[in-house]
Design a protein around this motif. Structure first.
Motif, mmCIF file in Angstrom:
data_model
loop_
_atom_site.group_PDB
_atom_site.id
_atom_site.type_symbol
_atom_site.label_atom_id
_atom_site.label_comp_id
_atom_site.label_asym_id
_atom_site.label_seq_id
_atom_site.Cartn_x
_atom_site.Cartn_y
_atom_site.Cartn_z
ATOM 1 N N GLN A 69 0.845 -1.182 0.000
ATOM 2 C CA GLN A 69 0.000 0.000 0.000
ATOM 3 C C GLN A 69 0.888 1.242 0.000
ATOM 4 N N HIS A 70 0.579 2.146 -0.884
ATOM 5 C CA HIS A 70 1.276 3.424 -0.915
ATOM 6 C C HIS A 70 0.771 4.238 0.271
ATOM 7 N N LYS A 71 1.684 4.702 1.128
ATOM 8 C CA LYS A 71 1.283 5.352 2.380
ATOM 9 C C LYS A 71 0.577 6.687 2.165
ATOM 10 N N GLU A 72 0.924 7.419 1.122
ATOM 11 C CA GLU A 72 0.326 8.732 0.918
ATOM 12 C C GLU A 72 -1.027 8.644 0.220
ATOM 13 N N THR A 73 -1.119 7.845 -0.847
ATOM 14 C CA THR A 73 -2.359 7.773 -1.618
ATOM 15 C C THR A 73 -3.281 6.647 -1.162
ATOM 16 N N LYS A 74 -2.779 5.743 -0.317
ATOM 17 C CA LYS A 74 -3.538 4.601 0.208
ATOM 18 C C LYS A 74 -3.963 3.616 -0.886
ATOM 19 N N ASP A 75 -3.307 3.673 -2.057
ATOM 20 C CA ASP A 75 -3.580 2.720 -3.130
ATOM 21 C C ASP A 75 -2.945 1.382 -2.800
ATOM 22 N N VAL A 76 -3.695 0.289 -2.975
ATOM 23 C CA VAL A 76 -3.170 -1.060 -2.766
ATOM 24 C C VAL A 76 -2.822 -1.624 -4.138
ATOM 25 N N ARG A 77 -1.597 -2.106 -4.266
ATOM 26 C CA ARG A 77 -1.112 -2.621 -5.551
ATOM 27 C C ARG A 77 -0.397 -3.946 -5.372
ATOM 28 N N LYS A 78 -0.218 -4.639 -6.485
ATOM 29 C CA LYS A 78 0.507 -5.901 -6.486
ATOM 30 C C LYS A 78 1.756 -5.729 -7.333
ATOM 31 N N ARG A 79 2.881 -6.182 -6.789
ATOM 32 C CA ARG A 79 4.150 -6.103 -7.513
ATOM 33 C C ARG A 79 4.700 -7.519 -7.637
ATOM 34 N N ILE A 80 4.990 -7.938 -8.838
ATOM 35 C CA ILE A 80 5.576 -9.250 -9.091
ATOM 36 C C ILE A 80 7.056 -9.041 -9.387
ATOM 37 N N ILE A 81 7.891 -9.594 -8.494
ATOM 38 C CA ILE A 81 9.340 -9.428 -8.605
ATOM 39 C C ILE A 81 9.926 -10.731 -9.123
ATOM 40 N N PRO A 82 10.417 -10.755 -10.353
ATOM 41 C CA PRO A 82 10.966 -12.001 -10.891
ATOM 42 C C PRO A 82 12.255 -12.404 -10.169
ATOM 43 N N VAL A 83 12.397 -13.697 -9.949
ATOM 44 C CA VAL A 83 13.611 -14.230 -9.336
ATOM 45 C C VAL A 83 14.440 -14.817 -10.472
ATOM 46 N N ARG A 84 15.499 -14.126 -10.842
ATOM 47 C CA ARG A 84 16.328 -14.535 -11.976
ATOM 48 C C ARG A 84 17.584 -15.243 -11.494
ATOM 49 N N ASN A 85 18.145 -16.066 -12.355
ATOM 50 C CA ASN A 85 19.397 -16.790 -12.087
ATOM 51 C C ASN A 85 19.317 -17.567 -10.777
ATOM 52 N N PHE A 86 18.215 -18.247 -10.572
ATOM 53 C CA PHE A 86 17.989 -19.011 -9.349
ATOM 54 C C PHE A 86 17.736 -20.457 -9.740
ATOM 55 N N SER A 87 18.550 -21.359 -9.187
ATOM 56 C CA SER A 87 18.392 -22.775 -9.508
ATOM 57 C C SER A 87 18.142 -23.561 -8.237
ATOM 58 N N LYS A 88 18.016 -24.867 -8.381
ATOM 59 C CA LYS A 88 17.762 -25.704 -7.211
ATOM 60 C C LYS A 88 18.994 -25.855 -6.331
ATOM 61 N N TYR A 89 20.130 -25.316 -6.779
ATOM 62 C CA TYR A 89 21.367 -25.361 -5.993
ATOM 63 C C TYR A 89 21.747 -23.996 -5.414
ATOM 64 N N SER A 90 20.900 -22.993 -5.601
ATOM 65 C CA SER A 90 21.227 -21.629 -5.184
ATOM 66 C C SER A 90 21.182 -21.474 -3.668
ATOM 67 N N ASP A 91 21.943 -20.513 -3.182
ATOM 68 C CA ASP A 91 21.958 -20.177 -1.761
ATOM 69 C C ASP A 91 20.813 -19.200 -1.496
ATOM 70 N N CYS A 92 19.856 -19.626 -0.696
ATOM 71 C CA CYS A 92 18.648 -18.833 -0.468
ATOM 72 C C CYS A 92 18.922 -17.565 0.336
ATOM 73 N N SER A 93 19.833 -17.631 1.285
ATOM 74 C CA SER A 93 20.104 -16.437 2.092
ATOM 75 C C SER A 93 20.782 -15.358 1.251
ATOM 76 N N MET A 94 21.665 -15.762 0.368
ATOM 77 C CA MET A 94 22.319 -14.777 -0.508
ATOM 78 C C MET A 94 21.321 -14.185 -1.505
#
Length: 158
Positions: free
Chosen positions: A22-47
């Motif tokens: 939610q944008h604090k000033e306008t109170k608009d609720v939105r959805k943001r999809i953040i792609p996870v790139r260069n991530f494999s089944k062997y990747s370090d999750c904390s990094m």
């Protein structure tokens, strides 16, 4: 610009972190999809979680999301890439008091210990808390134990 994170989740295809904010000033609720790139089944999750949290494009939106939550979401994505079900991934974060932790591999043991640390910090009493008692002494009543045959015998040799 200031944003307040409301919900956070994962999307498996394509692998992404989904953030409802939610944008604090306008109170608009939105959805943001953040792609996870260069991530494999062997990747370090904390990094990967740290890199996403500090990414200049997503930093403002993820300010209210803890790094441990992002790491959990990355673990769920990694488990999905390894072919594990969502239920299996979520079960690895739950604490079962009857579970033998000596039988777990290092990754699952680290998850359980992280959850225990989180639960400890949540229940911990600090000096500033209103119900804090400095030198709390409790008397635990002892239950009578059954006598065993080996208790009655004495080894005089020891």
């Amino acid at each position: 610009m200031s944003f307040e994170a409301k919900r956070c989740g994962v999307q498996f295809s394509p692998p992404s972190i989904v953030l409802i904010y939610q944008h604090k000033e306008t109170k608009d609720v939105r959805k943001r999809i953040i792609p996870v790139r260069n991530f494999s089944k062997y990747s370090d999750c904390s990094m990967a979680a740290e890199g996403l949290k500090n990414h200049p494009r997503h930093r403002d939106y993820l300010e209210g999301v803890s790094e441990s939550q992002l790491e959990k979401l990355h673990i769920i994505l990694r488990d999905h890439k390894q072919g594990l079900s969502l239920e299996h991934s979520l079960a690895s974060f739950r604490l079962d008091p009857d579970e033998d932790l000596n039988q777990l591999d290092d990754d699952k043991l680290a998850r359980k210990k992280g959850k225990m640390d989180e639960l400890f910090e949540k229940n911990r009493k600090h000096k500033g808390d209103p119900d804090f008692v400095y030198d709390l002494e409790m008397d635990f009543t002892k239950t009578t134990q059954e006598k065993c045959s080996w208790d009655e015998e004495s080894d005089d040799g020891f």
